[in-house]
Design a protein around this motif. Structure first.
Motif, mmCIF file in Angstrom:
data_model
loop_
_atom_site.group_PDB
_atom_site.id
_atom_site.type_symbol
_atom_site.label_atom_id
_atom_site.label_comp_id
_atom_site.label_asym_id
_atom_site.label_seq_id
_atom_site.Cartn_x
_atom_site.Cartn_y
_atom_site.Cartn_z
ATOM 1 N N PHE A 229 0.844 -1.188 0.000
ATOM 2 C CA PHE A 229 0.000 0.000 0.000
ATOM 3 C C PHE A 229 0.883 1.243 0.000
ATOM 4 C CE2 PHE A 229 -2.215 -3.380 2.249
ATOM 5 C CZ PHE A 229 -3.468 -3.390 1.649
ATOM 6 N N SER A 241 -8.502 0.270 0.415
ATOM 7 C CA SER A 241 -7.336 -0.402 0.989
ATOM 8 C C SER A 241 -7.732 -1.207 2.214
ATOM 9 C CB SER A 241 -6.266 0.624 1.350
ATOM 10 O OG SER A 241 -5.745 1.244 0.195
ATOM 11 N N ALA A 242 -8.589 -0.634 3.063
ATOM 12 C CA ALA A 242 -9.035 -1.349 4.263
ATOM 13 C C ALA A 242 -9.804 -2.613 3.886
ATOM 14 C CB ALA A 242 -9.897 -0.430 5.125
ATOM 15 N N LYS A 245 -7.370 -5.320 2.765
ATOM 16 C CA LYS A 245 -6.721 -5.952 3.920
ATOM 17 C C LYS A 245 -7.640 -6.992 4.559
ATOM 18 C CE LYS A 245 -3.663 -2.128 5.245
ATOM 19 N NZ LYS A 245 -3.348 -1.119 6.292
ATOM 20 N N SER A 246 -8.902 -6.654 4.698
ATOM 21 C CA SER A 246 -9.837 -7.583 5.339
ATOM 22 C C SER A 246 -10.098 -8.815 4.481
ATOM 23 C CB SER A 246 -11.156 -6.872 5.648
ATOM 24 O OG SER A 246 -11.875 -6.565 4.457
ATOM 25 N N THR A 248 -7.870 -10.264 2.621
ATOM 26 C CA THR A 248 -6.637 -11.048 2.437
ATOM 27 C C THR A 248 -5.912 -11.268 3.768
ATOM 28 O OG1 THR A 248 -5.453 -8.997 1.917
ATOM 29 C CG2 THR A 248 -6.319 -10.277 0.054
ATOM 30 N N HIS A 253 0.912 -7.785 4.662
ATOM 31 C CA HIS A 253 0.557 -6.419 4.274
ATOM 32 C C HIS A 253 1.696 -5.481 4.629
ATOM 33 C CE1 HIS A 253 -3.712 -8.017 5.104
ATOM 34 N NE2 HIS A 253 -3.465 -8.101 3.806
ATOM 35 N N THR A 255 2.949 -1.375 4.204
ATOM 36 C CA THR A 255 2.672 0.015 3.805
ATOM 37 C C THR A 255 3.991 0.711 3.510
ATOM 38 O OG1 THR A 255 0.634 0.139 5.102
ATOM 39 C CG2 THR A 255 1.698 2.219 4.509
#
Length: 286
Positions: A229, A241-242, A245-246, A248, A253, A255
């Protein structure tokens, strides 16, 4: 297709782009796909976003090709690749055919933005054609109905590209995709690459993303996966983006700080520092 050399690009950008290996072309399902290819060894295939092409990865072509085979394709409708209908499955089938045509073993696939959508789709195959997956500044698609009209943003961008020309389009889009302040050289590289965009390709790829929905596919990915990200990405909204993340939880992850939607240009050294250990990661038995 490269931006017109007569446009007012700086000599440093022009010289760097001229050092890229010549585009090659290969027949995939009866249609040409163009790409650039440099180096030897373990292959890493880069997939660009809406504002890109194989040229997006110019710095990685130079930075990683001493230790890997760096390949960057032109998605359908970009570079010298044939246009295609705005359908995720058709784009994905071209990608599968491209990988098969080049016979790429032990493949690391890096998909950025739109390219991340395509990468995730084929990574979810029962027998995927890749071994490691990196998704960069991407999202799960917008999942809109097929009768949804083109967005106002798309109509505006096509207008700028057709009416104001390639350079105006490239500089406008580059300014809106990076984090500010930005290194002027990186900004001009992004503008140069975006200026090579073809209107028909941009339209089809954008519409493909408008209809695409990757949400059912992420849970089917069993490969080692990393999702990157941009810490200051102005293109992929924080809610997208959030959500990614949820969707996967099995992925790593990462940043990347102080970069926007073109981290491979804004901070090439940092981007490649993340990729280097991924290339060396041991793979589970298949």
């Amino acid at each position: 297709m490269s931006p017109d050399a007569t446009l007012s690009w700086s000599p440093s950008v022009t010289d760097l782009m001229q050092q890229l290996p010549e585009r090659r072309s290969i027949d995939v399902n009866g249609l040409p796909i163009s790409y650039r290819d440099k180096g030897t060894g373990q292959p890493i295939l880069f997939l660009h976003g809406l504002l890109g092409s194989a040229d997006s990865w110019v710095l990685q072509m130079h930075g990683l090709s001493a230790k890997a085979r760096v390949i960057a394709w032109d998605a359908p409708g970009y570079g010298q690749s044939a246009d295609m209908e705005p359908d995720l499955e058709m784009f994905a089938e071209q990608l599968r055919g491209f990988i098969n045509a080049l016979a790429l073993p032990s493949l690391t696939l890096v998909g950025h933005s739109m390219g991340g959508t395509l990468a995730a789709r084929i990574a979810a195959d029962p027998v995927p054609l890749l071994d490691r997956l990196v998704i960069s500044c991407s999202h799960a698609g917008y999942g809109e109905p097929a009768d949804t009209p083109p967005s106002e943003k798309l109509v505006e961008r096509i207008h700028i590209l057709k009416q104001q020309g390639a350079e105006a389009y490239g500089r406008s889009r580059a300014t809106h995709m990076v984090a500010h302040p930005v290194d002027p050289f990186a900004l001009e590289l992004a503008a140069y690459v975006a200026a090579g965009t073809r209107a028909d390709g941009l339209y089809s790829a954008t519409r493909m993303l408008q209809f695409a929905d990757l949400r059912p596919f992420y849970k089917q990915i069993r490969l080692p996966t990393w999702i990157l990200f941009g810490g200051a990405d102005p293109v992929v909204r924080p809610d997208l983006s959030a959500e990614l993340k949820s969707l996967t939880p099995q992925a790593t992850h990462i940043t990347l700080p102080n970069v926007g939607h073109a981290p491979y240009l804004e901070d090439a050294e940092g981007y490649e520092a993340v990729l280097a250990p991924i290339l060396e990661t041991s793979l589970p038995s298949r």
